[in-house]
Design an enzyme around this catalytic site. Structure first.
Site, PDB file in Angstrom:
ATOM      1  CG  ASP A 114      41.367  37.235  37.309  1.00  0.00           C
ATOM      2  OD1 ASP A 114      41.610  36.185  37.931  1.00  0.00           O
ATOM      3  OD2 ASP A 114      41.972  38.306  37.493  1.00  0.00           O
ATOM      4  CG  HIS A 258      41.186  37.643  31.940  1.00  0.00           C
ATOM      5  ND1 HIS A 258      42.507  37.950  31.714  1.00  0.00           N
ATOM      6  CD2 HIS A 258      40.748  38.518  32.891  1.00  0.00           C
ATOM      7  CE1 HIS A 258      42.858  38.986  32.477  1.00  0.00           C
ATOM      8  NE2 HIS A 258      41.807  39.348  33.208  1.00  0.00           N
TER       9      HIS A 258
HETATM   10 ZN   LIG Z   1      39.095  41.073  36.205  1.00  0.00          ZN
END
Ligand SMILES: [Zn+2]
Length: 304
Positions: A114, A258
Protein backbone atom coordinates in the site's frame (compact mmCIF):
# COMPACT_ATOMS: atom_id res chain seq x y z
CA UNK A 1 0.89 -72.59 -79.50
CA UNK A 2 -2.62 -71.60 -78.79
CA UNK A 3 -2.58 -73.69 -75.71
CA UNK A 4 0.75 -72.27 -74.61
CA UNK A 5 -0.44 -68.68 -74.95
CA UNK A 6 -3.51 -69.53 -72.99
CA UNK A 7 -1.35 -71.04 -70.30
CA UNK A 8 0.93 -67.99 -70.23
CA UNK A 9 -2.07 -65.71 -69.96
CA UNK A 10 -3.40 -67.68 -67.07
CA UNK A 11 0.03 -67.64 -65.50
CA UNK A 12 0.62 -63.89 -66.00
CA UNK A 13 -2.79 -62.64 -65.03
CA UNK A 14 -2.45 -63.17 -61.25
CA UNK A 15 1.08 -61.68 -61.37
CA UNK A 16 -0.19 -58.49 -63.01
CA UNK A 17 -3.13 -58.18 -60.61
CA UNK A 18 -0.82 -58.62 -57.64
CA UNK A 19 1.70 -56.10 -58.94
CA UNK A 20 -0.90 -53.40 -59.64
CA UNK A 21 -2.78 -54.24 -56.47
CA UNK A 22 0.28 -53.60 -54.30
CA UNK A 23 1.22 -50.47 -56.26
CA UNK A 24 -2.31 -49.25 -55.63
CA UNK A 25 -2.11 -50.06 -51.96
CA UNK A 26 1.22 -48.23 -51.66
CA UNK A 27 -0.25 -45.14 -53.38
CA UNK A 28 -3.31 -45.24 -51.14
CA UNK A 29 -1.19 -45.53 -48.02
CA UNK A 30 0.84 -42.52 -49.14
CA UNK A 31 -2.24 -40.43 -49.90
CA UNK A 32 -3.97 -41.30 -46.63
CA UNK A 33 -0.70 -40.82 -44.72
CA UNK A 34 -0.14 -37.33 -46.12
CA UNK A 35 -3.80 -36.55 -45.51
CA UNK A 36 -3.39 -37.48 -41.86
CA UNK A 37 -0.15 -35.58 -41.34
CA UNK A 38 -1.49 -32.28 -42.65
CA UNK A 39 -4.42 -31.88 -40.24
CA UNK A 40 -2.23 -33.02 -37.32
CA UNK A 41 0.10 -30.12 -37.74
CA UNK A 42 -2.16 -28.13 -35.42
CA UNK A 43 -2.87 -24.47 -35.39
CA UNK A 44 -2.90 -22.99 -31.88
CA UNK A 45 -6.72 -22.89 -31.99
CA UNK A 46 -7.17 -26.52 -32.92
CA UNK A 47 -4.82 -27.58 -30.16
CA UNK A 48 -6.59 -25.40 -27.64
CA UNK A 49 -9.97 -26.83 -28.62
CA UNK A 50 -8.62 -30.37 -28.34
CA UNK A 51 -7.19 -29.67 -24.88
CA UNK A 52 -10.39 -27.99 -23.72
CA UNK A 53 -12.53 -30.85 -24.94
CA UNK A 54 -10.39 -33.47 -23.20
CA UNK A 55 -10.43 -31.45 -19.95
CA UNK A 56 -14.20 -31.21 -19.99
CA UNK A 57 -14.67 -34.93 -20.66
CA UNK A 58 -12.42 -36.15 -17.85
CA UNK A 59 -12.81 -33.55 -15.16
CA UNK A 60 -13.05 -36.11 -12.37
CA UNK A 61 -9.37 -36.26 -11.44
CA UNK A 62 -7.63 -33.63 -9.36
CA UNK A 63 -4.79 -33.02 -11.82
CA UNK A 64 -7.18 -32.39 -14.65
CA UNK A 65 -9.24 -29.97 -12.57
CA UNK A 66 -6.03 -28.09 -11.81
CA UNK A 67 -5.18 -28.04 -15.51
CA UNK A 68 -8.64 -26.83 -16.39
CA UNK A 69 -8.44 -24.04 -13.82
CA UNK A 70 -5.05 -22.93 -15.12
CA UNK A 71 -6.40 -22.85 -18.67
CA UNK A 72 -9.40 -20.81 -17.61
CA UNK A 73 -7.14 -18.39 -15.75
CA UNK A 74 -4.77 -18.07 -18.72
CA UNK A 75 -7.52 -17.37 -21.21
CA UNK A 76 -9.18 -14.92 -18.83
CA UNK A 77 -5.89 -13.06 -18.31
CA UNK A 78 -5.32 -12.91 -22.08
CA UNK A 79 -8.79 -11.49 -22.55
CA UNK A 80 -8.27 -8.97 -19.74
CA UNK A 81 -4.96 -7.89 -21.27
CA UNK A 82 -6.61 -7.28 -24.64
CA UNK A 83 -9.36 -5.24 -23.04
CA UNK A 84 -6.93 -3.32 -20.82
CA UNK A 85 -9.17 -4.02 -17.86
CA UNK A 86 -8.96 -6.61 -15.13
CA UNK A 87 -12.60 -7.55 -14.81
CA UNK A 88 -13.32 -9.20 -11.47
CA UNK A 89 -15.86 -12.03 -11.27
CA UNK A 90 -19.45 -10.84 -10.74
CA UNK A 91 -19.86 -12.51 -7.34
CA UNK A 92 -17.13 -10.24 -5.85
CA UNK A 93 -18.27 -6.95 -7.35
CA UNK A 94 -19.53 -4.61 -4.64
CA UNK A 95 -18.23 -6.91 -1.91
CA UNK A 96 -15.73 -6.55 0.92
CA UNK A 97 -13.25 -9.40 1.37
CA UNK A 98 -10.30 -10.13 3.63
CA UNK A 99 -9.41 -13.58 2.27
CA UNK A 100 -10.79 -16.37 0.08
CA UNK A 101 -11.39 -20.03 0.97
CA UNK A 102 -9.66 -22.11 -1.68
CA UNK A 103 -10.80 -25.69 -2.32
CA UNK A 104 -8.53 -28.43 -0.99
CA UNK A 105 -6.72 -25.75 1.00
CA UNK A 106 -4.88 -24.79 -2.21
CA UNK A 107 -1.81 -22.97 -0.87
CA UNK A 108 -2.24 -19.60 -2.54
CA UNK A 109 -1.30 -16.32 -0.89
CA UNK A 110 -1.50 -12.70 -2.07
CA UNK A 111 1.16 -10.15 -1.15
CA UNK A 112 -0.23 -6.61 -1.17
CA UNK A 113 1.65 -3.31 -0.90
CA UNK A 114 0.00 0.00 0.00
CA UNK A 115 0.68 3.74 -0.24
CA UNK A 116 3.07 3.86 -3.20
CA UNK A 117 4.48 4.66 -5.58
CA UNK A 118 7.17 5.98 -3.27
CA UNK A 119 10.77 7.06 -3.91
CA UNK A 120 13.32 4.25 -3.49
CA UNK A 121 11.13 1.68 -1.68
CA UNK A 122 8.64 0.86 -4.45
CA UNK A 123 11.48 0.10 -6.85
CA UNK A 124 13.31 -1.95 -4.21
CA UNK A 125 10.16 -4.01 -3.65
CA UNK A 126 9.70 -4.41 -7.42
CA UNK A 127 13.31 -5.58 -7.77
CA UNK A 128 12.87 -8.21 -5.03
CA UNK A 129 9.61 -9.46 -6.55
CA UNK A 130 11.24 -9.66 -9.98
CA UNK A 131 14.26 -11.60 -8.67
CA UNK A 132 11.93 -14.10 -6.97
CA UNK A 133 9.44 -14.26 -9.85
CA UNK A 134 6.57 -13.24 -7.57
CA UNK A 135 3.55 -11.15 -8.62
CA UNK A 136 1.84 -8.88 -6.10
CA UNK A 137 -0.92 -6.29 -5.83
CA UNK A 138 -0.18 -2.59 -5.27
CA UNK A 139 -2.83 -0.28 -3.79
CA UNK A 140 -1.56 3.09 -4.95
CA UNK A 141 -2.40 6.62 -3.86
CA UNK A 142 -3.58 8.87 -6.71
CA UNK A 143 -1.45 11.82 -5.67
CA UNK A 144 1.66 9.59 -5.57
CA UNK A 145 0.86 8.27 -9.06
CA UNK A 146 0.81 11.87 -10.26
CA UNK A 147 4.21 12.55 -8.65
CA UNK A 148 5.94 9.29 -9.67
CA UNK A 149 4.27 8.06 -12.86
CA UNK A 150 7.35 6.22 -14.14
CA UNK A 151 7.50 4.05 -11.02
CA UNK A 152 3.71 3.66 -11.07
CA UNK A 153 3.86 2.43 -14.65
CA UNK A 154 6.60 -0.06 -13.81
CA UNK A 155 4.23 -1.77 -11.35
CA UNK A 156 2.07 -2.74 -14.33
CA UNK A 157 4.83 -3.42 -16.86
CA UNK A 158 6.45 -5.77 -14.31
CA UNK A 159 3.21 -7.79 -14.36
CA UNK A 160 1.72 -6.80 -11.01
CA UNK A 161 -1.83 -5.70 -10.32
CA UNK A 162 -2.42 -2.03 -9.61
CA UNK A 163 -5.37 -0.97 -7.47
CA UNK A 164 -7.08 2.07 -5.95
CA UNK A 165 -6.19 3.45 -2.48
CA UNK A 166 -7.78 6.97 -2.84
CA UNK A 167 -6.12 10.24 -3.81
CA UNK A 168 -5.33 11.74 -0.39
CA UNK A 169 -5.35 8.79 2.03
CA UNK A 170 -7.79 10.58 4.34
CA UNK A 171 -9.27 8.80 7.36
CA UNK A 172 -11.94 11.34 8.33
CA UNK A 173 -15.56 11.23 7.21
CA UNK A 174 -15.98 12.53 3.65
CA UNK A 175 -19.19 13.81 2.12
CA UNK A 176 -20.43 11.70 -0.82
CA UNK A 177 -19.08 13.96 -3.58
CA UNK A 178 -15.59 14.15 -2.01
CA UNK A 179 -15.59 10.37 -1.41
CA UNK A 180 -16.53 9.83 -5.07
CA UNK A 181 -13.79 12.21 -6.24
CA UNK A 182 -11.18 10.35 -4.13
CA UNK A 183 -11.99 7.11 -5.97
CA UNK A 184 -12.66 8.49 -9.46
CA UNK A 185 -9.59 10.75 -9.67
CA UNK A 186 -7.37 7.86 -8.57
CA UNK A 187 -9.01 5.49 -11.08
CA UNK A 188 -8.37 8.05 -13.83
CA UNK A 189 -4.70 8.73 -12.99
CA UNK A 190 -4.04 4.97 -12.84
CA UNK A 191 -5.68 4.61 -16.25
CA UNK A 192 -3.83 7.60 -17.67
CA UNK A 193 -0.42 6.38 -16.47
CA UNK A 194 -0.75 2.61 -17.01
CA UNK A 195 -3.66 2.03 -19.41
CA UNK A 196 -5.29 -0.21 -16.79
CA UNK A 197 -8.70 0.49 -15.28
CA UNK A 198 -8.88 -1.04 -11.83
CA UNK A 199 -11.94 -2.10 -9.87
CA UNK A 200 -10.15 -3.14 -6.69
CA UNK A 201 -10.17 -0.76 -3.75
CA UNK A 202 -8.58 -0.75 -0.32
CA UNK A 203 -9.67 1.94 2.13
CA UNK A 204 -6.87 3.91 3.83
CA UNK A 205 -6.31 2.59 7.35
CA UNK A 206 -8.89 -0.10 6.63
CA UNK A 207 -11.61 2.46 7.49
CA UNK A 208 -14.83 1.20 5.96
CA UNK A 209 -17.33 3.71 7.34
CA UNK A 210 -16.10 7.16 6.22
CA UNK A 211 -17.48 7.28 2.67
CA UNK A 212 -14.98 6.02 0.04
CA UNK A 213 -15.56 2.29 0.66
CA UNK A 214 -19.34 2.71 0.33
CA UNK A 215 -18.90 4.66 -2.90
CA UNK A 216 -16.45 2.04 -4.24
CA UNK A 217 -18.94 -0.76 -3.53
CA UNK A 218 -21.69 1.19 -5.30
CA UNK A 219 -19.36 1.36 -8.34
CA UNK A 220 -18.98 -2.45 -8.23
CA UNK A 221 -15.44 -2.33 -6.92
CA UNK A 222 -14.30 -5.19 -4.71
CA UNK A 223 -13.15 -3.77 -1.38
CA UNK A 224 -10.04 -5.73 -0.44
CA UNK A 225 -8.97 -5.89 3.21
CA UNK A 226 -6.37 -8.35 4.58
CA UNK A 227 -5.98 -11.40 6.80
CA UNK A 228 -2.30 -11.05 7.81
CA UNK A 229 -1.04 -7.63 8.91
CA UNK A 230 2.75 -7.28 8.83
CA UNK A 231 2.47 -4.16 11.03
CA UNK A 232 5.41 -2.92 8.98
CA UNK A 233 4.39 0.73 9.50
CA UNK A 234 5.65 0.31 13.09
CA UNK A 235 9.08 -0.47 11.56
CA UNK A 236 9.70 -3.71 13.43
CA UNK A 237 12.89 -5.76 13.02
CA UNK A 238 12.72 -7.89 9.87
CA UNK A 239 12.41 -11.13 11.88
CA UNK A 240 9.44 -9.75 13.85
CA UNK A 241 7.77 -8.50 10.67
CA UNK A 242 8.12 -11.96 9.09
CA UNK A 243 6.73 -13.53 12.29
CA UNK A 244 3.69 -11.22 12.16
CA UNK A 245 2.94 -12.34 8.61
CA UNK A 246 3.63 -16.07 8.93
CA UNK A 247 1.62 -16.40 12.16
CA UNK A 248 -1.60 -15.23 10.50
CA UNK A 249 -1.07 -16.66 7.02
CA UNK A 250 -3.32 -19.39 5.64
CA UNK A 251 -4.29 -20.68 2.18
CA UNK A 252 -6.27 -17.92 0.47
CA UNK A 253 -4.81 -15.27 2.77
CA UNK A 254 -4.00 -11.66 1.96
CA UNK A 255 -0.82 -10.10 3.42
CA UNK A 256 -0.72 -6.36 4.14
CA UNK A 257 2.57 -4.50 3.67
CA UNK A 258 3.61 -0.97 2.65
CA UNK A 259 5.98 0.14 -0.10
CA UNK A 260 5.19 3.83 0.53
CA UNK A 261 4.07 6.38 3.07
CA UNK A 262 7.28 6.54 5.09
CA UNK A 263 10.51 4.71 5.85
CA UNK A 264 10.06 1.12 4.62
CA UNK A 265 13.54 -0.32 5.16
CA UNK A 266 12.26 -3.13 7.37
CA UNK A 267 9.69 -4.19 4.74
CA UNK A 268 12.39 -4.28 2.07
CA UNK A 269 14.72 -6.19 4.38
CA UNK A 270 12.09 -8.75 5.41
CA UNK A 271 10.59 -9.41 1.98
CA UNK A 272 13.15 -11.86 0.47
CA UNK A 273 13.18 -14.04 3.60
CA UNK A 274 9.37 -13.96 3.82
CA UNK A 275 9.05 -15.11 0.20
CA UNK A 276 11.54 -17.92 0.91
CA UNK A 277 9.56 -19.08 3.95
CA UNK A 278 6.27 -19.12 2.03
CA UNK A 279 7.88 -21.10 -0.80
CA UNK A 280 9.34 -23.59 1.69
CA UNK A 281 5.83 -24.11 3.09
CA UNK A 282 4.54 -24.88 -0.41
CA UNK A 283 2.74 -21.59 -1.07
CA UNK A 284 2.46 -19.97 -4.49
CA UNK A 285 1.90 -16.27 -4.93
CA UNK A 286 -1.10 -14.85 -6.74
CA UNK A 287 -2.41 -11.36 -7.40
CA UNK A 288 -5.81 -10.40 -5.99
CA UNK A 289 -7.61 -10.79 -9.37
CA UNK A 290 -5.98 -14.22 -9.82
CA UNK A 291 -7.07 -15.20 -6.32
CA UNK A 292 -10.67 -14.13 -6.96
CA UNK A 293 -10.71 -15.81 -10.36
CA UNK A 294 -9.36 -19.09 -8.93
CA UNK A 295 -12.00 -19.17 -6.20
CA UNK A 296 -14.72 -18.18 -8.64
CA UNK A 297 -13.79 -21.07 -10.95
CA UNK A 298 -13.71 -23.52 -8.05
CA UNK A 299 -17.14 -22.38 -6.88
CA UNK A 300 -18.45 -22.62 -10.45
CA UNK A 301 -17.09 -26.18 -10.85
CA UNK A 302 -18.39 -27.20 -7.40
CA UNK A 303 -21.91 -25.97 -8.18
CA UNK A 304 -22.14 -27.94 -11.47
ZN1 LIG B 1 -2.64 3.13 3.16
Amino acid sequence: MKKQIKVRKVKNKPFRITKFFWLGVAALVMIVGIGMIIPFKPSANTLELAVNASSLKTIDTKGQIEGFKTQMLDSWQEEAKLKGILEIPKRYQGMTLNAVKPNNKDKIIALTFDDGPWPKYTEQVLDILKTNNVKGTFFVIGNNMKNLPVVGKRIVTDGHTIANHTWHHWYHRLNPSVAAKEINDTEEIIYKVTGVRTNLFRPPGGVLGNGPAAYARSKKYSVIMWSADSNDYKRPAASRLIGNVMRFSKPGGIVLMHDGGGVRDSTVKALPEMIKKFKQQGYRFVTIPEMLELEDQQLAIASK
